[in-house]
Design a protein around this motif. Structure first.
Motif, PDB file in Angstrom:
ATOM      1  N   ASP A 171       0.832  -1.214   0.000  1.00  0.00           N
ATOM      2  CA  ASP A 171       0.000   0.000   0.000  1.00  0.00           C
ATOM      3  C   ASP A 171       0.867   1.265   0.000  1.00  0.00           C
ATOM      4  O   ASP A 171       0.429   2.327  -0.448  1.00  0.00           O
ATOM      5  CB  ASP A 171      -0.917   0.041   1.235  1.00  0.00           C
ATOM      6  CG  ASP A 171      -2.097  -0.917   1.101  1.00  0.00           C
ATOM      7  OD1 ASP A 171      -2.204  -1.575   0.045  1.00  0.00           O
ATOM      8  OD2 ASP A 171      -2.892  -1.010   2.053  1.00  0.00           O
ATOM      9  N   GLU A 174       1.651   3.759  -3.091  1.00  0.00           N
ATOM     10  CA  GLU A 174       0.830   4.938  -3.417  1.00  0.00           C
ATOM     11  C   GLU A 174       1.544   6.212  -2.941  1.00  0.00           C
ATOM     12  O   GLU A 174       1.715   7.163  -3.699  1.00  0.00           O
ATOM     13  CB  GLU A 174      -0.521   4.754  -2.712  1.00  0.00           C
ATOM     14  CG  GLU A 174      -1.713   5.435  -3.314  1.00  0.00           C
ATOM     15  CD  GLU A 174      -1.994   5.089  -4.770  1.00  0.00           C
ATOM     16  OE1 GLU A 174      -1.483   5.832  -5.622  1.00  0.00           O
ATOM     17  OE2 GLU A 174      -2.720   4.121  -5.047  1.00  0.00           O
ATOM     18  N   ARG A 177       4.848   7.217  -4.764  1.00  0.00           N
ATOM     19  CA  ARG A 177       4.775   7.775  -6.131  1.00  0.00           C
ATOM     20  C   ARG A 177       5.367   9.176  -6.196  1.00  0.00           C
ATOM     21  O   ARG A 177       5.700   9.670  -7.255  1.00  0.00           O
ATOM     22  CB  ARG A 177       3.325   7.824  -6.608  1.00  0.00           C
ATOM     23  CG  ARG A 177       2.764   6.467  -6.967  1.00  0.00           C
ATOM     24  CD  ARG A 177       1.296   6.540  -7.267  1.00  0.00           C
ATOM     25  NE  ARG A 177       1.065   7.112  -8.581  1.00  0.00           N
ATOM     26  CZ  ARG A 177       0.280   6.552  -9.510  1.00  0.00           C
ATOM     27  NH1 ARG A 177      -0.343   5.427  -9.246  1.00  0.00           N
ATOM     28  NH2 ARG A 177       0.107   7.113 -10.666  1.00  0.00           N
ATOM     29  N   HIS A 233      -5.187  -2.732  -1.531  1.00  0.00           N
ATOM     30  CA  HIS A 233      -4.912  -2.968  -2.960  1.00  0.00           C
ATOM     31  C   HIS A 233      -4.710  -4.446  -3.258  1.00  0.00           C
ATOM     32  O   HIS A 233      -3.590  -4.870  -3.570  1.00  0.00           O
ATOM     33  CB  HIS A 233      -3.663  -2.182  -3.386  1.00  0.00           C
ATOM     34  CG  HIS A 233      -3.858  -0.709  -3.378  1.00  0.00           C
ATOM     35  ND1 HIS A 233      -4.506  -0.038  -4.386  1.00  0.00           N
ATOM     36  CD2 HIS A 233      -3.506   0.227  -2.463  1.00  0.00           C
ATOM     37  CE1 HIS A 233      -4.540   1.258  -4.111  1.00  0.00           C
ATOM     38  NE2 HIS A 233      -3.944   1.443  -2.945  1.00  0.00           N
ATOM     39  N   LEU A 243       3.621   1.958 -11.335  1.00  0.00           N
ATOM     40  CA  LEU A 243       2.855   3.044 -10.725  1.00  0.00           C
ATOM     41  C   LEU A 243       3.499   4.335 -11.174  1.00  0.00           C
ATOM     42  O   LEU A 243       4.543   4.722 -10.636  1.00  0.00           O
ATOM     43  CB  LEU A 243       2.884   2.945  -9.204  1.00  0.00           C
ATOM     44  CG  LEU A 243       1.964   1.872  -8.650  1.00  0.00           C
ATOM     45  CD1 LEU A 243       2.750   0.655  -8.258  1.00  0.00           C
ATOM     46  CD2 LEU A 243       1.216   2.426  -7.471  1.00  0.00           C
TER      47      LEU A 243
END
Ligand SMILES: [Fe+2]
Length: 285
Positions: A171, A174, A177, A233, A243
């Motif tokens: 997770d 995210e 990024r 996710h 990503l």
């Protein structure tokens, strides 16, 4: 306790192109093990030894261990240590801790000390350069520890230096990024453990299972009972994902929860780093 049924160990091999990787690091071999859960037969000694033999046979330059060495109380790490002592890598062995390594207040330091005693370096929001300054290895605190803090590390890292980021819970990809992360290595999901053809990991269908399975059975089905608490996710349950400009690899792990695995074999992963001048530039800095 009888070992859980897991299916045969599988070795995954991936080649990863890195922009601005020094030519001398071309072909660097990194091997990942994850989620051993070495408690109450959740990982058999036979499977563990088999995985360690495979790792050593591949003559890795760096070994990375991405958390959940134990399941709850920390003492089983003392029994696990003689096995881990057999691991060898030219530039050393580096670890991060998973949520299971820090459930009990004393566990984090107990596990860290035990690993340090055999030369395994546990990273907790730290960066190291095992193969020299041309490749950074970042190890992050577990997301649920309350100390997951990547910002200061990435602020200080030279943006031109490629980096591998160890982060137990996928997770976190995210959040990551925001920074250049050429390769994020995670575990935590065990690949979902029960994976059906065409349907994928069963925990993906948690809402449906919660509707049909009576609540008293949840403790016997941890991945189902904990529900989305495990991950937000499930679509990243195992394998390689893009990503933005970052890459995330989620390892299925070695250990298993009850009732075991189906269609989701335990895993040893070997990455070979390739110096590719025209590889995409990563990062959003
Ligand atoms: Fe785990």
């Amino acid at each position: 306790m009888k070992p859980i049924r897991t299916g045969k160990l599988r070795v995954e091999r991936l080649t990863i192109p890195f922009a601005k990787l020094p030519q001398r690091l071309h072909g660097l071999k990194i091997v990942q093990l994850s989620d051993l859960h070495y408690t109450n037969g959740q990982l058999s000694d036979r499977l563990l030894n088999q995985a360690i033999d495979i790792v050593n046979r591949n003559a890795p330059d760096i070994i990375v261990l991405t958390g959940d060495f134990i399941h709850d109380v920390p003492e089983p790490i003392d029994t696990l240590i003689p096995f881990l002592k057999r691991l060898h890598a030219r530039h050393g062995i580096y670890a991060i801790l998973g949520n299971h390594d820090i459930y009990f207040p004393k566990a984090r330091h107990y596990v860290t000390r035990a690993l340090a005693r055999i030369g395994i370096c546990v990273l907790w929001n730290q960066v190291v350069y095992p193969a020299g300054d041309g490749l950074a290895l970042v190890g992050l605190a577990d997301l649920w520890s309350g100390e997951f803090d990547p910002a200061p590390i990435f602020r200080d890292l030279d943006p031109d230096v490629p980096r591998i980021v160890l982060s137990h819970n996928p997770d976190t990809a995210e959040t990551l990024r925001r920074w250049r992360c050429d390769l994020i290595l995670s575990g935590h999901t065990h690949g979902g453990q029960l994976v059906l053809p065409f349907l994928g990991p069963l925990p993906k269908y948690l809402d449906f299972f919660r509707w049909i399975i009576p609540k008293p059975l949840y403790p016997y089905l941890p991945l189902l009972g904990k529900g989305n608490y495990v991950t937000q996710h499930w679509e990243w349950a195992s394998g390689m994902f893009r990503l933005g400009r970052n890459r995330l690899y989620v390892n299925r792990g070695l250990g298993s929860y009850f009732p075991g695995r189906f269609g989701c074999p335990p895993e040893v992963t070997e990455f070979v780093a390739i110096a590719q001048p025209n590889a995409p530039q990563y990062g959003f800095d």
